[in-house]
Design an enzyme around this catalytic site. Structure first.
Site, PDB file in Angstrom:
ATOM      1  N   CYS A   1     -10.921  48.361  29.299  1.00 36.35           N
ATOM      2  CA  CYS A   1     -11.145  49.356  30.344  1.00 36.35           C
ATOM      3  C   CYS A   1     -11.305  48.669  31.713  1.00 36.35           C
ATOM      4  CB  CYS A   1     -12.334  50.239  29.985  1.00 36.35           C
ATOM      5  SG  CYS A   1     -12.303  51.806  30.836  1.00 36.35           S
TER       6      CYS A   1
ATOM      7  N   HIS B   1     -12.106  51.806  24.930  1.00 40.14           N
ATOM      8  CA  HIS B   1     -13.182  51.017  24.325  1.00 40.14           C
ATOM      9  C   HIS B   1     -13.077  51.135  22.806  1.00 40.14           C
ATOM     10  CE1 HIS B   1     -15.739  50.675  28.021  1.00 40.14           C
ATOM     11  NE2 HIS B   1     -15.059  51.742  28.354  1.00 40.14           N
TER      12      HIS B   1
ATOM     13  N   GLU C   1     -15.206  49.336  21.083  1.00 36.36           N
ATOM     14  CA  GLU C   1     -16.495  48.758  20.687  1.00 36.36           C
ATOM     15  C   GLU C   1     -17.646  49.756  20.712  1.00 36.36           C
ATOM     16  OE1 GLU C   1     -15.148  48.599  23.532  1.00 36.36           O
ATOM     17  OE2 GLU C   1     -16.660  48.680  25.091  1.00 36.36           O
TER      18      GLU C   1
HETATM   19  N1  GLN Z   1     -13.259  53.525  35.943  1.00 34.79           N
HETATM   20  C1  GLN Z   1     -13.866  52.251  35.716  1.00 34.79           C
HETATM   21  C2  GLN Z   1     -13.390  51.223  36.741  1.00 34.79           C
HETATM   22  O1  GLN Z   1     -12.647  51.515  37.604  1.00 34.79           O
HETATM   23  C3  GLN Z   1     -13.611  51.735  34.318  1.00 34.79           C
HETATM   24  C4  GLN Z   1     -14.357  52.559  33.311  1.00 34.79           C
HETATM   25  C5  GLN Z   1     -14.717  51.827  32.061  1.00 34.79           C
HETATM   26  O2  GLN Z   1     -14.710  50.603  31.971  1.00 34.79           O
HETATM   27  N2  GLN Z   1     -15.086  52.580  31.051  1.00 34.79           N
HETATM   28  O3  GLN Z   1     -13.769  50.099  36.665  1.00 34.79           O
END
Ligand code: GLN
Length: 220
Positions: free
Chosen positions: A122, A217, A219
């Site tokens: 992410c 994710h 995890e």
């Molecule tokens: N939207 C977040 C970002 O720009 C990422 C979200 C996440 O890691 N769950 O970093």
């Protein structure tokens, strides 16, 4: 549903790639405190988690359950003692700022470019992207994946969702994947392997050389 594509593309400035024949640790000036020659010695792998912000603990729990030794990474010298690195989910803008503030951003870019195995979830995927869409002003990435990633591609927190995502390359059952203000890979360079897509073809997992990134994710 996704917002319309943005018209502005902010380019990050990752470090240029080092030659792939050189192991990542060869570019480091110090010797390994824990490893004598190659970090890849017998025994459980030592995996670092960049521990500046984000779901560090959740990644640690999963990695330990898989038999890895887990260490937190905040400083450049701590990078020298790991076999691989996880960039956790969280907020990429915050992790970017803290990494630069702690002086770990550049060494990290170099280590990734030199072949340190790295996995980003992410926000971690965002930090691995060579190019970013919808980053905030001045946001940078470590680079490592020749992809363009769009931040918050599915909308805000309320648009978060779970999905069962097949990752055929790895075999095994589909992954229970949580998409939390998730990014999306919107374009890939020639050396990038797509590992997983949503039903609509949206790219949510990629690999290039030593680097893997997932928009979701696994995890949590
Ligand atoms: N939207 C977040 C970002 O720009 C990422 C979200 C996440 O890691 N769950 O970093």
């Amino acid at each position: 549903s996704r917002p319309p594509p943005s018209t502005t593309t902010r380019r990050s400035s990752p470090m240029s790639r080092a030659g792939s024949a050189t192991p990542w640790w060869a570019s480091m000036s110090q010797t390994f405190p824990h490893r004598t020659a190659s970090p890849s010695v017998a025994g459980s792998p030592r995996v670092g988690i960049l521990a500046l912000q984000g779901d560090v603990r959740e990644h640690g729990r999963v990695l330990r359950s898989l038999g890895a030794e887990v260490v937190s990474i905040r400083r450049p010298d701590e990078l020298l003692a790991v076999d691989g690195l996880v960039l956790p989910g969280g907020e990429s803008t915050v992790i970017d700022k803290l990494a630069r503030g702690f002086g770990v951003a550049e060494p990290l870019s170099r280590a990734i470019a030199a072949g340190l195995p790295v996995y980003g979830t992410c926000a971690g995927l965002i930090l691995l992207a060579d190019r970013l869409e919808d980053g905030i002003e001045g946001q940078r990435t470590f680079g490592g994946l020749d992809v363009t990633v769009r931040r918050n591609a599915f909308g805000g927190q309320v648009e978060s969702f779970e999905a069962s995502v097949a990752v055929p390359t790895f075999g095994g059952p589909p992954v229970d994947a949580a998409f939390i203000r998730a990014p999306l890979v919107v374009s890939t360079g020639p050396g990038v392997e797509v590992l997983a897509e949503l039903d609509d073809g949206g790219i949510v997992a990629v690999r290039q050389g030593n680097a893997i990134g997932t928009a979701f994710h696994p995890e949590v």
